[in-house]
Motif scaffolding. Structure first.
Motif, mmCIF file in Angstrom:
data_model
loop_
_atom_site.group_PDB
_atom_site.id
_atom_site.type_symbol
_atom_site.label_atom_id
_atom_site.label_comp_id
_atom_site.label_asym_id
_atom_site.label_seq_id
_atom_site.Cartn_x
_atom_site.Cartn_y
_atom_site.Cartn_z
ATOM 1 N N TYR A 78 2.439 144.165 56.380
ATOM 2 C CA TYR A 78 2.869 143.915 55.002
ATOM 3 C C TYR A 78 4.352 144.215 54.810
ATOM 4 C CZ TYR A 78 3.268 144.669 49.943
ATOM 5 O OH TYR A 78 3.663 144.631 48.626
ATOM 6 N N TYR A 79 4.877 145.160 55.578
ATOM 7 C CA TYR A 79 6.238 145.639 55.346
ATOM 8 C C TYR A 79 7.287 144.864 56.145
ATOM 9 C CZ TYR A 79 3.834 149.403 52.989
ATOM 10 O OH TYR A 79 3.040 150.110 52.123
ATOM 11 N N CYS A 80 7.145 144.799 57.463
ATOM 12 C CA CYS A 80 8.174 144.140 58.275
ATOM 13 C C CYS A 80 7.822 142.693 58.600
ATOM 14 C CB CYS A 80 8.430 144.925 59.559
ATOM 15 S SG CYS A 80 7.040 144.922 60.722
ATOM 16 N N LEU A 81 6.608 142.250 58.225
ATOM 17 C CA LEU A 81 6.129 140.877 58.423
ATOM 18 C C LEU A 81 5.974 140.501 59.890
ATOM 19 C CD1 LEU A 81 8.046 138.908 55.619
ATOM 20 C CD2 LEU A 81 5.829 140.070 55.512
ATOM 21 N N SER A 82 5.880 141.488 60.778
ATOM 22 C CA SER A 82 5.587 141.184 62.175
ATOM 23 C C SER A 82 4.102 140.851 62.309
ATOM 24 C CB SER A 82 5.953 142.369 63.073
ATOM 25 O OG SER A 82 5.195 143.513 62.728
ATOM 26 N N TRP A 83 3.751 140.201 63.415
ATOM 27 C CA TRP A 83 2.379 139.758 63.647
ATOM 28 C C TRP A 83 1.799 140.445 64.875
ATOM 29 C CZ3 TRP A 83 -0.111 135.991 60.601
ATOM 30 C CH2 TRP A 83 0.710 135.358 59.646
ATOM 31 N N SER A 101 9.280 152.262 54.602
ATOM 32 C CA SER A 101 8.923 150.890 54.959
ATOM 33 C C SER A 101 9.113 149.948 53.775
ATOM 34 C CB SER A 101 7.474 150.831 55.452
ATOM 35 O OG SER A 101 7.316 151.573 56.643
ATOM 36 N N THR A 102 8.830 150.428 52.560
ATOM 37 C CA THR A 102 9.027 149.604 51.371
ATOM 38 C C THR A 102 10.509 149.339 51.138
ATOM 39 O OG1 THR A 102 7.018 150.466 50.335
ATOM 40 C CG2 THR A 102 8.653 149.462 48.882
ATOM 41 N N ILE A 103 11.344 150.350 51.361
ATOM 42 C CA ILE A 103 12.791 150.171 51.210
ATOM 43 C C ILE A 103 13.305 149.143 52.213
ATOM 44 C CG2 ILE A 103 15.030 151.316 51.432
ATOM 45 C CD1 ILE A 103 13.678 153.876 50.434
ATOM 46 N N ARG A 104 12.826 149.238 53.443
ATOM 47 C CA ARG A 104 13.234 148.280 54.471
ATOM 48 C C ARG A 104 12.752 146.873 54.142
ATOM 49 N NH1 ARG A 104 11.516 151.767 59.833
ATOM 50 N NH2 ARG A 104 13.312 153.190 59.876
ATOM 51 N N LYS A 105 11.622 146.791 53.444
ATOM 52 C CA LYS A 105 11.034 145.486 53.123
ATOM 53 C C LYS A 105 11.903 144.695 52.156
ATOM 54 C CE LYS A 105 6.863 143.519 50.969
ATOM 55 N NZ LYS A 105 6.526 142.553 52.022
ATOM 56 N N LEU A 106 12.634 145.404 51.283
ATOM 57 C CA LEU A 106 13.457 144.723 50.294
ATOM 58 C C LEU A 106 14.614 144.010 50.980
ATOM 59 C CD1 LEU A 106 13.588 147.439 47.495
ATOM 60 C CD2 LEU A 106 12.178 145.377 47.572
#
Length: 224
Positions: A154-159, A190-195
């Protein structure tokens, strides 16, 4: 902002990611993914793509259905043919053996993953050229374990990678998952990095390439 529950690492190996291999897609393996009430066909591997996380979603399979229970939606969906560019028409012999027909990919897989329930209903078409006309949609039941669905962080969008139990992402609650790196960083960092800049300034494209996002399907890059 989503705050996941604190996951615990599994004590035993998790299920492997399911792979659909069908002659209708030249036997290239595909996977299934889901976020809440929406289902997707996804690539379980990068297949040598230069930006492997940018385009892993093949197509959306349905429009979210809020008329049924969440439990029913966990393994059922109404296949909407207009969710992709090429339609599926079971009475049209020209598309009966189409290589891009989602229903044939699901039903004719070497590894059984889904079946039709026999129910049909009409839904508005998602194709803007149809101007909202009603089309036939077929209810599909997913008969494989949810543990086999391909997951995205959910955070970095990796699979996840295919076939390796030690690469499975941990559930974070509310139908989201996170990778080991984001789990180690915690949900706040992780949320901060997601932005990203495009998320804050919607008129800006920023410098980052867009990525397919199960959690925000309106921003898919691999579906037209």
């Amino acid at each position: 902002m989503s705050q996941p529950t604190t996951p615990t690492s599994p004590s035993s190996p998790q299920a492997e990611i399911i792979q659909l291999c069908s002659r209708h897609f030249t036997s290239i393996p595909l996977s299934l993914s889901r976020f809440k009430r929406q289902w997707f066909l996804t690539f379980p591997r990068t297949y040598g793509l230069p930006d492997p996380d940018s385009q892993r979603i093949v197509c959306a399979l349905n429009s979210p259905d809020y008329s049924t229970s969440s439990e029913h939606a966990r393994n059922h969906f109404w296949l909407n043919p207009s969710c992709r560019s090429q339609r599926y028409n079971p009475s049209d012999i020209t598309t009966k053996h189409s290589a891009v027909s989602p229903i044939h990919l699901l039903l004719d897989s070497d590894y059984p993953v889904a079946r039709l329930t026999g129910r049909i209903r009409s839904e508005p078409s998602n194709d803007p050229h149809d101007e909202g006309k009603q089309i036939a949609c077929y209810e599909v039941e997913v008969i494989t374990s949810e543990d086999g669905l391909l997951r995205q962080c959910y955070y970095c969008l990796s699979w996840e990678a295919a076939g390796k139990s030690n690469t499975r992402f941990c559930p974070g609650g509310n139908d989201i998952y996170w990778c080991s790196s984001c789990e180690a960083s915690g949900w706040v960092l992780s949320t901060i990095r997601k932005l990203r800049l495009p998320d804050i300034l919607t008129w800006s494209d920023g410098d980052e390439k867009p990525r397919d996002n199960l959690y925000s399907p309106t921003r898919l890059t691999s579906t037209g």
